[in-house]
Design a protein around this motif. Sequence first.
Motif, PDB file in Angstrom:
ATOM      1  N   ALA A  81       0.824  -1.213   0.000  1.00 15.44           N
ATOM      2  CA  ALA A  81       0.000   0.000   0.000  1.00 15.44           C
ATOM      3  C   ALA A  81       0.854   1.257   0.000  1.00 15.44           C
ATOM      4  CB  ALA A  81      -0.927  -0.013   1.217  1.00 15.44           C
ATOM      5  N   ALA A  82       1.934   1.257   0.783  1.00 16.77           N
ATOM      6  CA  ALA A  82       2.794   2.443   0.858  1.00 16.77           C
ATOM      7  C   ALA A  82       3.469   2.714  -0.479  1.00 16.77           C
ATOM      8  CB  ALA A  82       3.831   2.254   1.961  1.00 16.77           C
ATOM      9  N   PHE A  83       3.933   1.657  -1.168  1.00 16.74           N
ATOM     10  CA  PHE A  83       4.536   1.827  -2.491  1.00 16.74           C
ATOM     11  C   PHE A  83       3.541   2.455  -3.462  1.00 16.74           C
ATOM     12  CE2 PHE A  83       8.215  -1.047  -1.767  1.00 16.74           C
ATOM     13  CZ  PHE A  83       9.176  -0.259  -2.394  1.00 16.74           C
ATOM     14  N   ALA A  84       2.311   1.940  -3.448  1.00 23.02           N
ATOM     15  CA  ALA A  84       1.299   2.463  -4.365  1.00 23.02           C
ATOM     16  C   ALA A  84       0.988   3.926  -4.067  1.00 23.02           C
ATOM     17  CB  ALA A  84       0.032   1.618  -4.268  1.00 23.02           C
ATOM     18  N   ILE A  85       0.893   4.282  -2.793  1.00 26.02           N
ATOM     19  CA  ILE A  85       0.549   5.652  -2.424  1.00 26.02           C
ATOM     20  C   ILE A  85       1.684   6.612  -2.741  1.00 26.02           C
ATOM     21  CG2 ILE A  85       0.021   7.157  -0.463  1.00 26.02           C
ATOM     22  CD1 ILE A  85      -1.479   4.808   0.788  1.00 26.02           C
ATOM     23  N   ALA A 167       8.840   6.491   5.550  1.00 29.74           N
ATOM     24  CA  ALA A 167      10.160   5.950   5.230  1.00 29.74           C
ATOM     25  C   ALA A 167      10.412   5.933   3.727  1.00 29.74           C
ATOM     26  CB  ALA A 167      10.293   4.536   5.805  1.00 29.74           C
ATOM     27  N   LEU A 168       9.405   5.565   2.949  1.00 31.04           N
ATOM     28  CA  LEU A 168       9.574   5.504   1.497  1.00 31.04           C
ATOM     29  C   LEU A 168       9.697   6.889   0.882  1.00 31.04           C
ATOM     30  CD1 LEU A 168       7.050   2.646   0.623  1.00 31.04           C
ATOM     31  CD2 LEU A 168       9.539   2.555   0.468  1.00 31.04           C
ATOM     32  N   GLU A 169       9.108   7.892   1.522  1.00 28.10           N
ATOM     33  CA  GLU A 169       9.252   9.261   1.024  1.00 28.10           C
ATOM     34  C   GLU A 169      10.709   9.713   1.075  1.00 28.10           C
ATOM     35  OE1 GLU A 169       7.319  11.322  -0.393  1.00 28.10           O
ATOM     36  OE2 GLU A 169       5.266  10.660  -0.041  1.00 28.10           O
ATOM     37  N   ASN A 170      11.467   9.198   2.030  1.00 27.65           N
ATOM     38  CA  ASN A 170      12.883   9.560   2.173  1.00 27.65           C
ATOM     39  C   ASN A 170      13.809   8.652   1.375  1.00 27.65           C
ATOM     40  OD1 ASN A 170      12.271  11.654   4.010  1.00 27.65           O
ATOM     41  ND2 ASN A 170      12.136  10.173   5.683  1.00 27.65           N
ATOM     42  N   PRO A 172      15.884   7.473  -1.666  1.00 28.93           N
ATOM     43  CA  PRO A 172      16.407   8.155  -2.869  1.00 28.93           C
ATOM     44  C   PRO A 172      15.687   7.687  -4.131  1.00 28.93           C
ATOM     45  CG  PRO A 172      18.207   7.437  -1.460  1.00 28.93           C
ATOM     46  CD  PRO A 172      16.954   6.845  -0.878  1.00 28.93           C
ATOM     47  N   ARG A 173      15.303   8.617  -4.970  1.00 30.75           N
ATOM     48  CA  ARG A 173      14.506   8.290  -6.148  1.00 30.75           C
ATOM     49  C   ARG A 173      15.267   7.434  -7.150  1.00 30.75           C
ATOM     50  NH1 ARG A 173       9.374   8.763  -4.722  1.00 30.75           N
ATOM     51  NH2 ARG A 173       8.935  10.757  -3.712  1.00 30.75           N
ATOM     52  N   ASP A 174      16.589   7.564  -7.164  1.00 28.97           N
ATOM     53  CA  ASP A 174      17.368   6.825  -8.152  1.00 28.97           C
ATOM     54  C   ASP A 174      17.851   5.475  -7.627  1.00 28.97           C
ATOM     55  OD1 ASP A 174      19.014   7.900  -6.269  1.00 28.97           O
ATOM     56  OD2 ASP A 174      20.590   8.532  -7.652  1.00 28.97           O
ATOM     57  N   ALA A 175      17.492   5.100  -6.397  1.00 38.15           N
ATOM     58  CA  ALA A 175      17.989   3.850  -5.815  1.00 38.15           C
ATOM     59  C   ALA A 175      17.407   2.635  -6.540  1.00 38.15           C
ATOM     60  CB  ALA A 175      17.654   3.796  -4.330  1.00 38.15           C
ATOM     61  N   ILE A 176      16.094   2.622  -6.717  1.00 38.64           N
ATOM     62  CA  ILE A 176      15.465   1.472  -7.371  1.00 38.64           C
ATOM     63  C   ILE A 176      15.827   1.385  -8.847  1.00 38.64           C
ATOM     64  CG2 ILE A 176      13.242   0.448  -7.978  1.00 38.64           C
ATOM     65  CD1 ILE A 176      12.112   1.472  -5.366  1.00 38.64           C
ATOM     66  N   PRO A 177      15.763   2.483  -9.637  1.00 41.32           N
ATOM     67  CA  PRO A 177      16.184   2.393 -11.044  1.00 41.32           C
ATOM     68  C   PRO A 177      17.633   1.950 -11.187  1.00 41.32           C
ATOM     69  CG  PRO A 177      14.910   4.386 -10.699  1.00 41.32           C
ATOM     70  CD  PRO A 177      15.150   3.816  -9.357  1.00 41.32           C
ATOM     71  N   ALA A 178      18.517   2.419 -10.287  1.00 41.48           N
ATOM     72  CA  ALA A 178      19.928   2.020 -10.363  1.00 41.48           C
ATOM     73  C   ALA A 178      20.086   0.523 -10.117  1.00 41.48           C
ATOM     74  CB  ALA A 178      20.746   2.814  -9.350  1.00 41.48           C
ATOM     75  N   ALA A 179      19.342  -0.011  -9.148  1.00 40.72           N
ATOM     76  CA  ALA A 179      19.416  -1.448  -8.877  1.00 40.72           C
ATOM     77  C   ALA A 179      18.882  -2.264 -10.045  1.00 40.72           C
ATOM     78  CB  ALA A 179      18.648  -1.773  -7.603  1.00 40.72           C
ATOM     79  N   THR A 198      14.565   1.486   4.444  1.00 35.02           N
ATOM     80  CA  THR A 198      13.302   1.842   5.112  1.00 35.02           C
ATOM     81  C   THR A 198      13.130   1.097   6.433  1.00 35.02           C
ATOM     82  OG1 THR A 198      12.100   0.122   3.868  1.00 35.02           O
ATOM     83  CG2 THR A 198      12.165   2.348   2.919  1.00 35.02           C
ATOM     84  N   ARG A 199      14.218   0.590   6.970  1.00 35.57           N
ATOM     85  CA  ARG A 199      14.131  -0.224   8.181  1.00 35.57           C
ATOM     86  C   ARG A 199      13.601   0.561   9.378  1.00 35.57           C
ATOM     87  NH1 ARG A 199      19.235   1.380   7.407  1.00 35.57           N
ATOM     88  NH2 ARG A 199      20.427   2.196   9.182  1.00 35.57           N
ATOM     89  N   GLU A 200      13.914   1.858   9.447  1.00 36.92           N
ATOM     90  CA  GLU A 200      13.437   2.660  10.580  1.00 36.92           C
ATOM     91  C   GLU A 200      11.911   2.745  10.575  1.00 36.92           C
ATOM     92  OE1 GLU A 200      15.113   3.676  13.056  1.00 36.92           O
ATOM     93  OE2 GLU A 200      17.055   3.031  12.282  1.00 36.92           O
ATOM     94  N   GLY A 201      11.326   2.939   9.406  1.00 34.33           N
ATOM     95  CA  GLY A 201       9.871   2.968   9.323  1.00 34.33           C
ATOM     96  C   GLY A 201       9.253   1.629   9.682  1.00 34.33           C
ATOM     97  N   LEU A 202       9.917   0.536   9.275  1.00 37.78           N
ATOM     98  CA  LEU A 202       9.423  -0.795   9.612  1.00 37.78           C
ATOM     99  C   LEU A 202       9.515  -1.043  11.107  1.00 37.78           C
ATOM    100  CD1 LEU A 202       8.350  -3.526   8.627  1.00 37.78           C
ATOM    101  CD2 LEU A 202      10.722  -4.248   8.298  1.00 37.78           C
TER     102      LEU A 202
END
Length: 276
Positions: A81-85, A167-170, A172-179, A198-202
């Motif tokens: 849900a958080a990813f989608a939002i 946590a997902l808002e923080n 980095p936007r290029d982290a997933i595309p780079a991976a 995102t471990r802190e949010g978890l």
Amino acid sequence: MFQNRTEALALAIPAALFASIVFLVPVVMLLAEGFRSPVGDWSFASYSSFFSETLNRTVFLRTLRLAFEVTAASAVIGYAAAFAIVNMPPKGKGRMVGLVVLPLMISPVARTYAWIVILGQTGIVNKALIALHLTDGPIRLLFSETAVFIGLLQLFLPLMILSLISALENLPRDAIPAARVLGANWLQVFWKVVLPLTREGLVIGGTLVFTGSLTAYITPAILGGSKVLMLETLLYQRVTVSNDFVSASVIAFVLIVMSFAANLVLKRLATARNRS
């Protein structure tokens, strides 16, 4: 803001004294009852006597298991849900966050009683099962562990979603595309990139959901009744029915220890995952 620490302490002391007198002192007095023997000495006899009973052990393990299951399910659903939002346009994101927050504005009593309408013998679920010819008559869904699990999940899931959104808002936007460019599949991206960042949010969401599931009373009392006892409902019975404040103090101490232990374990797991 303050010229010295004395001014800050002078402003903080009244609030600290109020909290200590109103909250800490009664809690300490309650917990102390569990360490007193009938002759007045300090011992762990009350704890050994409490856990020697099969019913108490069953209730303890059920409470721990349901809290863990609700937390795990909240984490799985919460990440999706958080990813989608987070990936929505700003206008849609605000509306979805509002929908997530909306249940928190409704009384837990009303939210729990709504499940009676849904899961009752004449509820929506049973009517749908009968209409689809999946059962010949209504089945018992209330006063079961499944009903308590569903009620607790619906009650605390928004807390997990909000923590993961932050946590997902923080992230980095290029982290997933780079991976992805480096050849990682989506499972590897989540496990090696998203989860560590995102471990802190978890940890925050997991602590809120786990401790909330451990200490919630209304939902287990309404949806579980006397057939699915939890530690908090057992505590209420020992105080109001049996007038057994010693057992109640033992249960209260166990709940507090379990809450602090959950936060400590989640922090340790997050730290170990980050080091690895």
